[in-house]
Structure formats: C-alpha cells, structure tokens
Design a protein around this motif. Structure first.
Motif, PDB file in Angstrom:
ATOM      1  N   PRO A 260      47.818  36.604  38.783  1.00  0.00           N
ATOM      2  CA  PRO A 260      47.948  35.410  37.938  1.00  0.00           C
ATOM      3  C   PRO A 260      49.014  34.444  38.444  1.00  0.00           C
ATOM      4  O   PRO A 260      48.823  33.228  38.414  1.00  0.00           O
ATOM      5  N   LEU A 261      50.119  34.978  38.940  1.00  0.00           N
ATOM      6  CA  LEU A 261      51.186  34.098  39.428  1.00  0.00           C
ATOM      7  C   LEU A 261      50.732  33.339  40.679  1.00  0.00           C
ATOM      8  O   LEU A 261      50.991  32.133  40.812  1.00  0.00           O
ATOM      9  N   ALA A 262      50.047  34.029  41.583  1.00  0.00           N
ATOM     10  CA  ALA A 262      49.553  33.380  42.806  1.00  0.00           C
ATOM     11  C   ALA A 262      48.599  32.242  42.448  1.00  0.00           C
ATOM     12  O   ALA A 262      48.660  31.148  43.031  1.00  0.00           O
ATOM     13  N   ILE A 263      47.742  32.489  41.471  1.00  0.00           N
ATOM     14  CA  ILE A 263      46.770  31.452  41.070  1.00  0.00           C
ATOM     15  C   ILE A 263      47.500  30.292  40.391  1.00  0.00           C
ATOM     16  O   ILE A 263      47.266  29.122  40.699  1.00  0.00           O
ATOM     17  N   GLY A 280      41.701  41.765  37.895  1.00  0.00           N
ATOM     18  CA  GLY A 280      42.321  41.106  39.052  1.00  0.00           C
ATOM     19  C   GLY A 280      41.278  40.692  40.072  1.00  0.00           C
ATOM     20  O   GLY A 280      41.358  39.601  40.653  1.00  0.00           O
ATOM     21  N   VAL A 281      40.297  41.557  40.307  1.00  0.00           N
ATOM     22  CA  VAL A 281      39.216  41.226  41.245  1.00  0.00           C
ATOM     23  C   VAL A 281      38.500  39.972  40.771  1.00  0.00           C
ATOM     24  O   VAL A 281      38.254  39.030  41.545  1.00  0.00           O
ATOM     25  N   ALA A 282      38.177  39.915  39.475  1.00  0.00           N
ATOM     26  CA  ALA A 282      37.434  38.768  38.937  1.00  0.00           C
ATOM     27  C   ALA A 282      38.273  37.490  39.055  1.00  0.00           C
ATOM     28  O   ALA A 282      37.775  36.440  39.481  1.00  0.00           O
ATOM     29  N   ALA A 283      39.548  37.581  38.696  1.00  0.00           N
ATOM     30  CA  ALA A 283      40.399  36.380  38.726  1.00  0.00           C
ATOM     31  C   ALA A 283      40.587  35.876  40.156  1.00  0.00           C
ATOM     32  O   ALA A 283      40.456  34.678  40.433  1.00  0.00           O
ATOM     33  N   LEU A 284      40.865  36.777  41.062  1.00  0.00           N
ATOM     34  CA  LEU A 284      41.114  36.363  42.453  1.00  0.00           C
ATOM     35  C   LEU A 284      39.849  35.756  43.064  1.00  0.00           C
ATOM     36  O   LEU A 284      39.905  34.756  43.780  1.00  0.00           O
ATOM     37  N   SER A 285      38.710  36.375  42.761  1.00  0.00           N
ATOM     38  CA  SER A 285      37.444  35.917  43.346  1.00  0.00           C
ATOM     39  C   SER A 285      37.079  34.509  42.879  1.00  0.00           C
ATOM     40  O   SER A 285      36.404  33.771  43.596  1.00  0.00           O
ATOM     41  N   ALA A 286      37.523  34.167  41.675  1.00  0.00           N
ATOM     42  CA  ALA A 286      37.201  32.837  41.137  1.00  0.00           C
ATOM     43  C   ALA A 286      38.223  31.786  41.564  1.00  0.00           C
ATOM     44  O   ALA A 286      38.142  30.639  41.139  1.00  0.00           O
ATOM     45  N   SER A 287      39.192  32.180  42.381  1.00  0.00           N
ATOM     46  CA  SER A 287      40.284  31.261  42.739  1.00  0.00           C
ATOM     47  C   SER A 287      40.211  30.857  44.217  1.00  0.00           C
ATOM     48  O   SER A 287      39.381  31.359  44.975  1.00  0.00           O
ATOM     49  N   PRO A 307      40.261  47.107  46.758  1.00  0.00           N
ATOM     50  CA  PRO A 307      38.833  46.995  46.380  1.00  0.00           C
ATOM     51  C   PRO A 307      38.130  45.880  47.155  1.00  0.00           C
ATOM     52  O   PRO A 307      37.662  44.893  46.574  1.00  0.00           O
ATOM     53  N   ALA A 308      38.026  46.066  48.452  1.00  0.00           N
ATOM     54  CA  ALA A 308      37.535  45.007  49.339  1.00  0.00           C
ATOM     55  C   ALA A 308      36.089  44.651  49.041  1.00  0.00           C
ATOM     56  O   ALA A 308      35.721  43.475  48.952  1.00  0.00           O
ATOM     57  N   ASP A 313      31.954  40.993  47.208  1.00  0.00           N
ATOM     58  CA  ASP A 313      30.727  40.849  46.421  1.00  0.00           C
ATOM     59  C   ASP A 313      30.914  39.875  45.258  1.00  0.00           C
ATOM     60  O   ASP A 313      29.949  39.247  44.812  1.00  0.00           O
ATOM     61  N   ALA A 314      32.141  39.761  44.771  1.00  0.00           N
ATOM     62  CA  ALA A 314      32.407  38.818  43.679  1.00  0.00           C
ATOM     63  C   ALA A 314      32.696  37.411  44.206  1.00  0.00           C
ATOM     64  O   ALA A 314      32.986  36.506  43.427  1.00  0.00           O
ATOM     65  N   GLY A 315      32.646  37.242  45.529  1.00  0.00           N
ATOM     66  CA  GLY A 315      32.786  35.896  46.098  1.00  0.00           C
ATOM     67  C   GLY A 315      34.190  35.537  46.540  1.00  0.00           C
ATOM     68  O   GLY A 315      34.478  34.355  46.789  1.00  0.00           O
ATOM     69  N   ALA A 316      35.068  36.527  46.669  1.00  0.00           N
ATOM     70  CA  ALA A 316      36.448  36.224  47.082  1.00  0.00           C
ATOM     71  C   ALA A 316      36.522  35.868  48.557  1.00  0.00           C
ATOM     72  O   ALA A 316      35.682  36.273  49.361  1.00  0.00           O
TER      73      ALA A 316
END
Ligand code: NIG
Ligand code: FE
Length: 416
Positions: A260-263, A280-287, A307-308, A313-316
């Motif tokens: 969250p801080l990085a985003i 975290g995977v979902a948030a990072l992938s959407a950023s 979790p590479a 796969d989530a678009g990160a």
C-alpha cells in the motif's frame, strides 16, 4: 578493436542459431505480454557506434564496407544484455561464518537481532575506505559481467553513517552502476538508544541532501526489526521531494504495509514479496508498481518463494533480480535466477527473460535503451552457449554465458 575511448569498430555477430528479444517497444510488460519474445533463427546482429544497428536473418545480411569485427555465432544464441535491478554489490568482507551458523539452524532474523547480519557487513564496509570499496565493487562487477549482467543497480546501506553511505554511492557511480540510496536499511549502533525514528531524522537532515546528488533512487527496508510503515513513509516522502525515485524492500518476512505504501507514493518497485498474500497480489497487480522477485534470496534463506505466478496471471509487471549481497543472497548470476524462476516460480523462460531485461530496465528508468535487441538500443548482448536461447533458464548453474558485448565491445568471452 578500436583504441579505448574512441567509438568502437562495428561488430557483426553472424551465423547465430537464434536471436531472442522481448517483443514490441513498450515497458513494463505485464500479464500475457511477458511471454512475447521475438525469435529470429539463423540470424545476425550488427552493432555500430555502441548501438544495435540491425538484427535479421543471415539471408538479409548485405555487404559491409570498412572495418568490421566479426564474431562467429555458430551454435550460439543471442539475448539482450541482462539487467540486474536489485543488488547490494558494494560491500566489504563476507558472512561465511554466519552462513555456517545458519546451515546449523540459526535464522537470519536471529543473527540480525544479535548484532550480526547486516550490521556485521556495516563494520567491514566502514573499515574498508574508499579504495577498498572501489576494489570490492570492481571484483563483484566482474563476477556479474561474466554471468551476463551488462547493467547493474547497487544500493548503499552498509555504511549507515554519513561518510560511508556517500562513499558507497560514489563507488557505485564510479564503478558504472546505477546507485540507490538505502540509508534506511538497518538502525546502526549509534542509534540503538534513540531508535529508528531518530535515525530517520538524521538520514533526512544530514545525509539526504548529498545522497540525492549521487543516487537515482531511494530504498527502505520496511520490516519487523528494521523500519515501520510510518518511518518508511517519512523517509521516502523526503527522498521523493529531493528528486529521487522510490523503491522498497517489502514483504520479505512479514506483510508490514509495503505494497500500500509503494502504491500511495508512486514507487517504481516493491522488492522481495515472499510473504505477500492474495490482497497484496491483487493490489500490486492493479498498480503501476513493479514487483521485483528475488528467488535466489528466498532459496538462500530457505524462505517461501514469492507468488510470482499469481502476480503475472493477475496482470502485474514483475522483474527478476539477484539481490546479490553477502547475507541473504551470495549470488551474482541472473541465469541462475532465471533457472529458479522457471523451476520455483513457475515462470516460463520467456517471462523470465522479459523480467530480467526490459522490465528490470524499466525499474531503472532505462527501458528506452536497454533490455531489447532492437535497432537503436544499446549494443549490450549476451551470447548464450547453446543454439536455443532458453538454455539461459534451463542450464541450472551451468556455464551458459559464452560472450558478453557491452556498448558494442566484447567485454568478456569464454572463447580461448
Ligand atoms: O535484500 N533484507 C534486507 N536487505 C538485504 C540483505 C542484506 C544483508 O543481509 O546484508 C536483502 O535481503
Ligand atoms: Fe535487497
């Protein structure tokens, strides 16, 4: 070869079994784009003025006039020079003693809490002096080059006092690396009474003004036992105001708010992610923030892998790096990291290649010139010792790098 300093004589690498390069021109690549690698069979690469001039099949190679250095590429394949976007290569001494203790059961965090770990490298680095730091970095840089790394980032973070932090950044810059200021790596003994918040005040007031003249980015170790989210925010906001790009060591052992801080702060990357869960995977992938994966570090410490697969796969956007350092990843080899990506992270060789070329170059703000074998890009090239470029990831710990070209010159070769 031309005299050093002058423009290099054009180099023709001919009769290559394959030339492989991440497709397109965009960066960073994410999701399915990470698999798109252009492969030209029976190919050549022509370099001129330090750049890639032409890439194509041999049948299209026209006549060349003037001086040209020819390299026989038979049985070899070419990929872009590898980009290591996360190292701690500017350190003195080693931690082989600690490594032996860990092999016998001690944990990395226990050793750190006892004043070993990072702080033991701080003692050695403070004692090395500028000349000692320069020679240590030159040695490590040569190891990286032999493993195919033509562009490397390196962090400070083993000085933790004003002069040694600045000396590290200067040594990295002088040694051809991309310097990142990791002042907030650990709390040094001088601040053991006053604590992490007081140390962050010192960093911002006493070191940042000069560090910002040398470094391109700032980094912080956001972790239990290091810096908490509030301290990290204060440090990073001040660094951003001084013109530095932002990076974070996050979710290495615990999820302590790094993603969250990085985003929130628009960081370039958050690195490690071994402890990242599904939110975290979902948030990072959407950023827009790149997740930098360091599987050699997870392996070296016997930690879970990041979790590479879920991230991709989530678009990160993900990058791969060594994390080369004396404590958690005594490993300078991106080909080995690619092998770990394929065997442990479930990334395809194509995804691994993009992650340690174009996406790593993006983390270092160099994707317009590095990370692809395309006309106009820097002539940084690895000749892989196999006719199929995927041996880069397949040959686990093998001598897979045959020749390294950097800026249009042969920088290292195994050829006798
Ligand atoms: O990325 N985790 C913090 N920093 C480094 C290790 C540094 C060290 O152990 O010397 C890392 O793993
Ligand atoms: Fe690191």
């Amino acid at each position: 070869m031309s005299a050093s300093g002058a423009e290099p004589v054009p180099v023709l690498i001919r009769d290559l079994a394959q030339v492989a390069s991440p497709a397109g021109t965009a960066s960073p690549l994410r999701g399915a784009e990470l698999r798109a690698v252009d492969v030209v069979a029976d190919a050549y690469v022509l370099c001129a003025d330090g750049r890639v001039a032409e890439v194509g099949p041999m049948r299209r190679l026209g006549p060349l006039s003037g001086d040209v250095v020819e390299i026989d590429g038979r049985g070899l394949s070419a990929v872009p020079g590898l980009v290591d976007c996360h190292t701690h290569a500017c350190f003195a001494g080693d931690r082989v003693e600690e490594f032996s203790l860990r092999a016998g059961g001690a944990t990395y965090e226990e050793l750190h809490a006892r004043g070993g770990g990072i702080l033991s490298t701080v003692r050695a680095t403070r004692a090395a002096g500028s000349a000692g730091l320069a020679s240590a970095l030159a040695r490590h840089r040569q190891w990286m080059l032999r493993a195919g790394t033509t562009t490397f980032e390196a962090k400070s973070g083993y000085g933790l006092d004003r002069d040694t932090e600045l000396a590290q950044l200067q040594a990295i810059k002088d040694g051809g690396g991309v310097p990142t200021w990791l002042g907030a790596h650990a709390v040094p003994p001088e601040f053991s009474e006053t604590g992490a918040a007081a140390y962050v005040d010192f960093l911002i007031e006493e070191v940042l003004p000069d560090a910002a003249q040398l470094a391109e980015a700032a980094d912080v170790f956001l972790e239990r036992g290091a810096f908490d989210s509030e301290q990290a925010r204060r440090y990073l906001v001040a660094c951003r105001s001084a013109g530095l790009a932002l990076r974070l060591h996050g979710d290495q052992f615990t999820e302590a708010g790094a993603i969250p801080l990085a985003i929130e702060l628009g960081a370039r990357s958050v690195d490690h992610l071994e402890a990242t869960g599904s939110a975290g995977v979902a948030a990072l992938s959407a950023s827009e923030v790149v997740g930098v994966l360091l599987p050699a570090s997870a392996l070296f410490l016997g930690r879970p892998m990041p979790p590479a697969r879920a991230l991709v796969d989530a678009g990160a956007a993900v990058a791969l790096a060594t994390d080369f350092n004396p404590g958690s990843a005594y490993c300078e080899s991106l080909p080995l990291v690619c092998a770990l990506a394929a065997t442990q992270l479930r990334l395809a060789p194509e995804e691994a290649l993009a992650a340690c070329t174009v996406n790593a170059a993006h983390v270092l703000a160099r994707a317009d010139r590095k990370g692809r074998l395309t006309p106009g890009y820097d002539a940084d090239i690895v000749l892989v010792a196999a006719g199929d470029w995927r041996h880069l990831a397949y040959h686990l710990g093998g001598d897979v790098v045959h020749t390294v070209v950097r800026g249009g010159r042969v920088a290292w070769t195994a050829r006798a």
